[in-house]
Design a protein around this motif. Structure first.
Motif, short mmCIF file in Angstrom:
data_model
loop_
_atom_site.label_atom_id
_atom_site.label_comp_id
_atom_site.label_asym_id
_atom_site.label_seq_id
_atom_site.Cartn_x
_atom_site.Cartn_y
_atom_site.Cartn_z
N LEU A 303 -1.06 1.76 -11.05
CA LEU A 303 -2.17 2.15 -10.18
C LEU A 303 -3.13 0.99 -9.90
CD1 LEU A 303 -3.68 4.35 -8.64
CD2 LEU A 303 -4.92 4.88 -10.74
N LEU A 304 -3.61 0.32 -10.91
CA LEU A 304 -4.56 -0.77 -10.70
C LEU A 304 -3.96 -1.94 -9.91
CD1 LEU A 304 -6.60 -0.95 -14.03
CD2 LEU A 304 -7.46 -0.50 -11.74
N PRO A 305 -2.76 -2.43 -10.25
CA PRO A 305 -2.19 -3.50 -9.43
C PRO A 305 -1.98 -3.09 -7.97
CG PRO A 305 -1.03 -3.34 -11.52
CD PRO A 305 -1.93 -2.16 -11.44
N LEU A 306 -1.56 -1.82 -7.74
CA LEU A 306 -1.34 -1.37 -6.38
C LEU A 306 -2.65 -1.27 -5.60
CD1 LEU A 306 0.82 -0.41 -4.37
CD2 LEU A 306 0.46 1.91 -5.19
N TRP A 307 -3.68 -0.72 -6.24
CA TRP A 307 -4.99 -0.64 -5.56
C TRP A 307 -5.54 -2.03 -5.27
CZ3 TRP A 307 -9.92 -2.17 -7.37
CH2 TRP A 307 -10.97 -1.80 -6.54
N PHE A 308 -5.41 -2.94 -6.22
CA PHE A 308 -5.89 -4.31 -5.98
C PHE A 308 -5.10 -4.98 -4.86
CE2 PHE A 308 -5.73 -8.90 -7.18
CZ PHE A 308 -7.03 -9.19 -6.80
N LEU A 309 -3.82 -4.68 -4.74
CA LEU A 309 -3.01 -5.22 -3.64
C LEU A 309 -3.55 -4.75 -2.30
CD1 LEU A 309 -0.50 -6.71 -2.53
CD2 LEU A 309 0.79 -4.59 -2.89
N TYR A 310 -3.90 -3.45 -2.20
CA TYR A 310 -4.46 -2.93 -0.95
C TYR A 310 -5.83 -3.52 -0.66
CZ TYR A 310 -0.77 0.59 -0.67
OH TYR A 310 0.44 1.23 -0.56
N VAL A 311 -6.60 -3.78 -1.71
CA VAL A 311 -7.91 -4.42 -1.52
C VAL A 311 -7.73 -5.85 -1.02
CG1 VAL A 311 -9.97 -5.27 -2.72
CG2 VAL A 311 -9.07 -2.99 -3.21
N LYS A 319 -3.18 4.13 8.09
CA LYS A 319 -4.45 4.57 8.65
C LYS A 319 -5.00 5.79 7.93
CE LYS A 319 -3.55 2.85 13.32
NZ LYS A 319 -3.42 3.20 14.76
N GLU A 320 -4.10 6.65 7.43
CA GLU A 320 -4.55 7.87 6.77
C GLU A 320 -5.34 7.60 5.50
OE1 GLU A 320 -1.54 7.22 7.78
OE2 GLU A 320 -1.18 8.66 9.40
N ILE A 321 -5.09 6.49 4.83
CA ILE A 321 -5.81 6.17 3.59
C ILE A 321 -6.54 4.83 3.73
CG2 ILE A 321 -4.34 7.52 2.06
CD1 ILE A 321 -2.79 4.98 1.39
N ALA A 322 -6.98 4.55 4.95
CA ALA A 322 -7.67 3.27 5.20
C ALA A 322 -9.03 3.21 4.50
CB ALA A 322 -7.84 3.07 6.70
N PHE A 323 -9.53 4.35 4.02
CA PHE A 323 -10.83 4.36 3.34
C PHE A 323 -10.76 3.72 1.95
CE2 PHE A 323 -8.57 8.26 2.37
CZ PHE A 323 -8.68 8.33 0.99
N ILE A 324 -9.55 3.51 1.42
CA ILE A 324 -9.40 2.91 0.10
C ILE A 324 -9.87 1.47 0.13
CG2 ILE A 324 -7.71 2.14 -1.61
CD1 ILE A 324 -6.15 4.64 -1.10
#
Length: 489
Positions: A303-311, A319-324
């Motif tokens: 979870l953390l590596p994936l979220w940091f990748l999106y950041v 587009k549906e989760i562009a708020f992350i």
């Protein structure tokens, strides 16, 4: 291993007493004692160790043997009469003083008889310890509340109560030149793979060390030679029902005296992600619990590596989760924030362990409510970092195996470093290398990712779905059981 000369028991009790003074510390160590008796014109010396003996049993035995002088007149058969009057279920003859010392320091009492070249060993052990109670790390809603304790005799009895099979075997070894710790190898004779039993016994017998005061962990490091691989190669359990179930599947257990944990061998990674609670509920509920636990374990790693990748690369976000992603910039890089928050969670966990129970709840509330919120208010962290680090931490705590959760934490941090350095390529390559490394691990010649790699559809189905007990008719093939079917013969 080094061999020692054997000292035979002498018929001269003064010589035996001299040996104990020189080699064991008689009259020096306060807990080592001798009681000299005179029965039917024979001198009998009783050696004992305070703290490991049951005094009530000893007094009862002494009452019986001291009455021999009042009731018997046949001096020729004195030795036989003495042996028969020792009211205990475990009385054995012993020939050497070396064996006497080993038994004496284990808590047994020894009778040496004037003019006799052997001694009598009587088991009156009463080890200090607690009563069986539910383990803190393996609690369940329904089911038995007993758990292993630090007494190996009690632990073998808890398993024997559940498996009353004449083919259940307990083989006892002593390990440690100085500690002489009792280690028991347990298996079901017509189920367990004889080669596996042979390998485990050979590895245990080859251990050369002063003592294994750290008990099962020391034995594990000799048994599987883990080195710096963080992933657990054996499974620990403190539940007798879990241990008994694995015995019936064909596993071999290693029990170490002074430890409330039992080692289960061999194991794969999927053995570490199952919990007794799944088998105490209906199959559908057990399956749901298993899936939720799997999600938590996956989240604790990725979870953390994936979220940091999106950041780091917002263009990858649908587009549906562009708020992350954080809505504001901070002076501290996001990856540093993640590491600080992750280490902060680890600090709290350590503090909770070392804080008295009455204060640990208050400490947790202070840390969560004050430190976390103030860190956000002063700009140290963005709120999303706290959110995702907390979710990953909860996934870590949801992992049934404490050893596996620690290894997954290391994998998560290494994967974060890979993403910080190489972004998308780092995540893909890091995840691939992670899986390949797991696939390369073998525990006692058992593939770590079985039944996923090598693939076994039926076995993998039983891991994904908690099947009912009547539906699970075969034992796992990975342990190479002698009898694949779960049925009485």
């Amino acid at each position: 291993m080094t061999t020692k000369s054997k000292y035979p028991i002498s018929g001269n009790l003064a010589e035996n007493e001299k040996f104990f003074k020189e080699h064991v510390g008689l009259n020096t160590s306060f807990d080592l004692g001798i009681r000299k008796l005179f029965i039917m014109d024979y001198q009998v010396n009783m050696y004992f160790l305070n703290g490991l003996c049951d005094t009530a049993y000893i007094v009862q035995i002494l009452n019986k043997i001291t009455a021999i002088s009042d009731n018997e007149v046949d001096h020729v058969k004195f030795k036989e009469i003495l042996e028969n009057r020792i009211v205990n279920q475990s009385v054995e003859k012993i020939k050497t003083l070396d064996e006497v010392v080993d038994q004496l320091l284990s808590g047994l009492i020894i009778f040496l008889i004037e003019g006799s070249d052997y001694g009598l060993v009587v088991d009156v052990r009463s080890y200090p310890g607690r009563q069986p109670q539910e383990p803190d790390t393996e609690k369940i809603v329904r089911g038995s509340r007993d758990g292993f304790v630090e007494n190996i005799i009690v632990n073998t009895g808890l398993i024997r109560r559940r498996i009353r099979d004449e083919r259940l075997r307990y083989e006892m070894l002593k390990i440690g030149e100085r500690s002489k710790t009792d280690v028991c190898v347990a298996y079901v004779k017509d189920v367990a793979n004889p080669e596996l039993v042979k390998i485990i016994k050979k590895e245990l017998e080859s251990i050369e060390i002063d003592g294994i005061t750290m008990a099962d962990k020391s034995v594990e490091e000799f048994l599987v030679k883990q080195s710096f691989n963080p992933y657990p190669l054996v499974r620990y359990t403190e539940r007798p029902d879990v241990a008994a179930n694995h015995l019936l599947e064909g596993h071999v257990l290693v029990m170490v005296d002074t430890s409330p944990s039992v080692i289960i061998t061999p194991t794969t990674m999927f053995h570490h992600v199952q919990h007794a609670e799944e088998y105490r509920q209906a199959p559908a509920v057990g399956t749901l619990l298993r899936w939720v636990r799997f999600l938590g374990i996956i989240a604790s790693i990725f979870l953390l590596p994936l979220w940091f990748l999106y950041v780091s690369e917002p263009s990858l976000l649908p587009k549906e989760i562009a708020f992350i992603g954080p809505n504001e910039e901070k002076n501290i890089p996001i990856v540093i924030q993640i590491f600080l928050a992750d280490f902060g969670i680890e600090f709290l966990r350590m503090a909770a362990i070392h804080t008295p129970t009455s204060l640990s709840t208050a400490m947790g509330l202070i840390a969560a409510a004050l430190i976390g919120q103030i860190a956000i208010d002063v700009g140290l962290f963005v709120p999303e970092v706290i959110l995702y680090v907390a979710i990953a931490a909860i996934g870590t705590f949801a992992t049934p195996s404490y050893e596996l959760s620690g290894a997954n934490k290391i994998a998560r941090l290494l994967l974060l470093i890979a993403v910080a350095m190489f972004q998308l390529e780092g995540f893909i390559i890091g995840s691939t290398v992670f899986i390949l490394l797991l696939a390369s691990i073998r525990s006692l010649n058992t593939p770590y990712l079985w039944p996923f790699l090598p693939f076994n559809a039926k076995a993998l189905w039983q891991i994904i779905i908690r099947t009912s007990v009547p539906g699970a008719k075969l034992r796992p093939s990975i342990v190479h059981p002698q009898n694949r079917k779960k049925q009485s013969n």
